[in-house]
Design a protein around this motif. Structure first.
Motif, PDB file in Angstrom:
ATOM      1  N   LEU A 147       0.876  -1.174   0.000  1.00  0.00           N
ATOM      2  CA  LEU A 147       0.000   0.000   0.000  1.00  0.00           C
ATOM      3  C   LEU A 147       0.908   1.218   0.000  1.00  0.00           C
ATOM      4  O   LEU A 147       1.505   1.549   1.026  1.00  0.00           O
ATOM      5  CB  LEU A 147      -0.918   0.007   1.228  1.00  0.00           C
ATOM      6  CG  LEU A 147      -1.925  -1.140   1.352  1.00  0.00           C
ATOM      7  CD1 LEU A 147      -2.773  -0.969   2.611  1.00  0.00           C
ATOM      8  CD2 LEU A 147      -2.823  -1.218   0.127  1.00  0.00           C
ATOM      9  N   ASN A 158      -5.225   2.021  -3.950  1.00  0.00           N
ATOM     10  CA  ASN A 158      -4.010   1.275  -4.255  1.00  0.00           C
ATOM     11  C   ASN A 158      -4.264   0.063  -5.140  1.00  0.00           C
ATOM     12  O   ASN A 158      -3.352  -0.429  -5.799  1.00  0.00           O
ATOM     13  CB  ASN A 158      -3.334   0.821  -2.953  1.00  0.00           C
ATOM     14  CG  ASN A 158      -2.289   1.784  -2.452  1.00  0.00           C
ATOM     15  OD1 ASN A 158      -1.126   1.705  -2.829  1.00  0.00           O
ATOM     16  ND2 ASN A 158      -2.705   2.720  -1.612  1.00  0.00           N
ATOM     17  N   ASN A 164      -1.604   0.588  -8.784  1.00  0.00           N
ATOM     18  CA  ASN A 164      -1.091  -0.565  -8.051  1.00  0.00           C
ATOM     19  C   ASN A 164       0.387  -0.829  -8.333  1.00  0.00           C
ATOM     20  O   ASN A 164       0.803  -0.959  -9.486  1.00  0.00           O
ATOM     21  CB  ASN A 164      -1.917  -1.809  -8.398  1.00  0.00           C
ATOM     22  CG  ASN A 164      -1.548  -2.982  -7.522  1.00  0.00           C
ATOM     23  OD1 ASN A 164      -0.781  -3.841  -7.925  1.00  0.00           O
ATOM     24  ND2 ASN A 164      -2.081  -3.001  -6.315  1.00  0.00           N
TER      25      ASN A 164
END
Length: 271
Positions: A147, A158, A164
């Motif tokens: 994260l 996230n 990501n």
């Protein structure tokens, strides 16, 4: 476990961001000369200084090898202890940020500032794929959920493909799990492990705690100490579990002759 900013800090940060955005709307660098005590603030001088510092740090950054730094970091007894903990889920933030700022009519924030920031370049250089894989291999008994960003960045943000970390850096094996959000909706998320797991991880997000399941947390920040010492890096590490912080480390390393050398450990006060 509380890895979060105070509401006051957040308001201060948003205030400064608004002031800086206002100052960037004009292409022309307008001088704001205000006497503060005995000092005068001249916008062009500030802009030129920031440009010089950025160019110096960017040039030195290209010479640094952070893979050898991670070899040193992973020797720390606090990380060895974290690895031996029986809990399997590790929430990992490689870009933990502390914001300390003030709000007010300071003419510094009315100036136009140099557009490039070394922070993003440092993150990309430090957290390229090979260094993350070192972390993943070290915690070979953990399921890692990266994260990235400030503590108030949400889990769901996230997990979007464009944000990501695992997707952007093509980390393999890329594992998909299931999480239940605060509205009790079922969604997919990404996590990683040194060895591909046959079981799908399922977690439940909570309002006042990251998740209902047992987990560990590791926050890290690597950044040059100052513009004058951009080959000396401060490594901040926060280790905790779902209940509380366990350790905070603040260690200085210097890059010299192709290797990272330990300089000293500074004391950090628990929040």
């Amino acid at each position: 476990m509380k890895f979060a900013f105070s509401f006051l800090s957040l308001l201060s940060f948003l205030c400064i961001q608004a002031q800086e955005n206002d100052s960037m709307r004009n292409d022309k660098i307008e001088d704001v000369v205000v006497v503060l005590g005995r000092e005068k603030i001249v916008c062009q001088k500030i802009y030129d200084q920031e440009k010089t510092i950025y160019e110096k740090q960017s040039k030195e950054l290209r010479k640094l090898n952070f893979e050898t730094l991670f070899d040193e970091i992973l020797k720390l007894k606090e990380l060895q202890k974290l690895k031996s903990d029986e809990r399997k889920i590790l929430v990992f933030n490689p870009n933990y940020t502390t914001i300390i700022s003030s709000c007010g009519n300071n003419s510094y924030y009315n100036c136009k500032h140099y557009e490039k920031h070394i922070h993003d370049e440092v993150f990309e250089k430090v957290w390229k794929k090979n260094n993350y894989l070192k972390i993943q291999k070290f915690f070979d008994n953990k399921l890692i959920i990266p994260l990235v960003g400030s503590p108030f960045s949400s889990f769901e943000q996230n997990m979007r493909d464009e944000n990501n970390y695992l997707k952007k850096h093509n980390i393999k094996p890329l594992l998909k799990g299931i999480y239940w959000n605060l509205n009790n909706e079922k969604k997919e998320f990404y996590y990683s492990a040194y060895q591909k797991s046959t079981e799908n991880l399922e977690i439940h997000l909570l309002k006042y705690k990251m998740m209902s399941e047992d987990y560990l947390q590791l926050d890290m920040s690597l950044f040059p100490v100052s513009e004058e010492n951009s080959i000396i890096y401060r490594v901040k590490i926060i280790v905790g579990n779902e209940e509380k912080e366990l350790n905070r480390l603040n260690i200085l390393y210097q890059y010299k002759d192709g290797n990272w050398k330990f300089l000293k450990e500074e004391k950090l006060t628990l929040a």
